[in-house]
Design an enzyme around this catalytic site. Structure first.
Site, PDB file in Angstrom:
ATOM      1  N   HIS A  98     -23.937 -15.007  -1.324  1.00 17.70           N
ATOM      2  CA  HIS A  98     -25.109 -14.350  -0.743  1.00 17.70           C
ATOM      3  C   HIS A  98     -25.435 -13.054  -1.472  1.00 17.70           C
ATOM      4  CE1 HIS A  98     -21.774 -12.222   1.133  1.00 17.70           C
ATOM      5  NE2 HIS A  98     -22.602 -11.229   1.381  1.00 17.70           N
ATOM      6  N   ASP A 100     -26.702  -9.320  -0.207  1.00 23.98           N
ATOM      7  CA  ASP A 100     -26.644  -8.667   1.103  1.00 23.98           C
ATOM      8  C   ASP A 100     -28.015  -8.536   1.759  1.00 23.98           C
ATOM      9  OD1 ASP A 100     -23.893  -8.328   1.304  1.00 23.98           O
ATOM     10  OD2 ASP A 100     -23.930  -6.418   0.235  1.00 23.98           O
ATOM     11  N   HIS A 258     -22.706 -12.345  -4.247  1.00 23.08           N
ATOM     12  CA  HIS A 258     -21.251 -12.219  -4.198  1.00 23.08           C
ATOM     13  C   HIS A 258     -20.667 -13.148  -3.142  1.00 23.08           C
ATOM     14  CE1 HIS A 258     -22.937  -9.106  -1.587  1.00 23.08           C
ATOM     15  NE2 HIS A 258     -21.877  -9.260  -0.825  1.00 23.08           N
ATOM     16  N   ARG A 273     -17.795  -0.634   3.536  1.00 25.70           N
ATOM     17  CA  ARG A 273     -18.955  -0.868   2.663  1.00 25.70           C
ATOM     18  C   ARG A 273     -20.100   0.082   3.017  1.00 25.70           C
ATOM     19  NH1 ARG A 273     -22.102  -6.383   3.143  1.00 25.70           N
ATOM     20  NH2 ARG A 273     -23.565  -5.130   4.334  1.00 25.70           N
TER      21      ARG A 273
HETATM   22  C1  SIN Z   1     -19.690  -8.400   1.452  1.00 27.43           C
HETATM   23  O1  SIN Z   1     -19.996  -9.577   1.579  1.00 27.43           O
HETATM   24  O2  SIN Z   1     -20.542  -7.527   1.325  1.00 27.43           O
HETATM   25  C2  SIN Z   1     -18.229  -7.998   1.466  1.00 27.43           C
HETATM   26  C3  SIN Z   1     -17.480  -8.578   0.343  1.00 27.43           C
HETATM   27  C4  SIN Z   1     -16.000  -8.485   0.542  1.00 27.43           C
HETATM   28  O3  SIN Z   1     -15.525  -8.186   1.650  1.00 27.43           O
HETATM   29  O4  SIN Z   1     -15.277  -8.719  -0.425  1.00 27.43           O
END
Ligand code: SIN
Length: 282
Positions: A98, A100, A258, A273
């Protein structure tokens, strides 16, 4: 600052950089920003910063946003907690390619993810270069998708596991967003393939050129969307990062996807994050 590329297509490690210094040092921050546009995801190790410094560094890129489903640090709004524990009553999945929050009208510009705790092995994150994914599409597909638009839905993703009332409330607060299937990067002018795990369907596929009979619509559109979404799975477009506590990833959310690899239960994994508000894709 040393910039060490990790693959031929995406990702570089920054060596000799302190994010705490970059909060106040315009030269260091400019170097990071330039490297981010070139490599799309940057990695740093040994960043023993406070939550306040994490937020302050991220704020150099712009205003931050919280997440309607994942909670934030109550003392540091804008710092979303992605904490996974074997004690959770319902394990939450994360293993989906995805970009974000594309269910927002203006999806994020960038995210800065710091590892607080990770499993002894596993729990890596992968990123894919969606500019390269677009460039390598067959010309006939590029022609087909040039003017297409698509819907992105929080209801169909985060909402899907919720009871119906909660799901409807989430959708009322965050109605589906519509974006071009090929967006233009606002800083570099590059074309980006911009569909992902939040994308539900094309909104303007139904033209006489594409659809002879009504029943052509669904299979034709679904097959094309599935083909486009799976481009992120091509290893040549990817980089994979092995976390350690205090390592950080900074990614350009406009040109990447990602995937958090969920191969570590029953271990703990705790990540913070900070997500920077972006602009409306065009
Ligand atoms: C995310 O999807 O923004 C987080 C990625 C992760 O936890 O590695």
């Amino acid at each position: 600052m040393r910039v060490e590329p990790l693959t031929c297509s995406i990702g570089a490690e920054l060596v000799g950089v302190s994010l705490a210094d970059a909060i106040h040092d315009d030269g260091v921050f400019a170097g990071i920003r330039e490297a981010l546009l070139r490599h799309r995801v940057l990695f740093l190790r040994g960043q023993d910063i406070t939550a306040g410094e994490h937020v302050a560094f991220a704020r150099r890129f712009g205003e931050l946003e919280d997440h309607p489903v994942a909670g934030s640090d109550p003392e540091h709004p804008g710092l979303v907690r992605i904490y996974k524990s074997p004690d959770e009553p319902t394990p939450r999945y994360e293993n989906s390619w995805h970009t974000d929050a594309t269910w927002r009208e203006a999806p994020p510009l960038a995210s800065i993810l710091r590892c607080r705790e990770c499993p002894p092995v596993g729990g890596d994150t992968m990123w894919a270069n969606m500019v390269l994914a677009y460039e390598n599409l067959p010309q006939q597909i590029k022609d087909q998708i040039a003017d297409l638009r698509a819907r992105h839905s929080i209801e169909a993703s985060f909402g899907a596991a919720m009871p119906i009332e909660k799901r409807h409330a989430l959708k009322a607060q965050f109605p589906d967003a519509e974006h071009p299937v090929v967006r233009t990067h606002p800083e570099t002018g590059e074309k980006v393939l911009f569909v992902n795990g939040f994308t539900t369907h094309f909104t303007n596929f139904h033209t006489p050129g594409r659809v002879r009979f009504g029943q052509d619509f669904n299979p034709g559109a679904c097959d094309l969307l599935r083909f486009l979404i799976t481009q992120a799975c091509i290893p040549e477009y990817q980089v994979r990062w092995r976390w350690s506590p205090n390592s950080v990833a900074i990614w350009d959310n406009r040109s990447t996807q990602h995937y958090a690899v969920m191969d570590y239960p029953p271990c703990h994994r705790r990540m913070d994050r900070a997500t920077v508000i972006g602009d409306r894709p065009f």
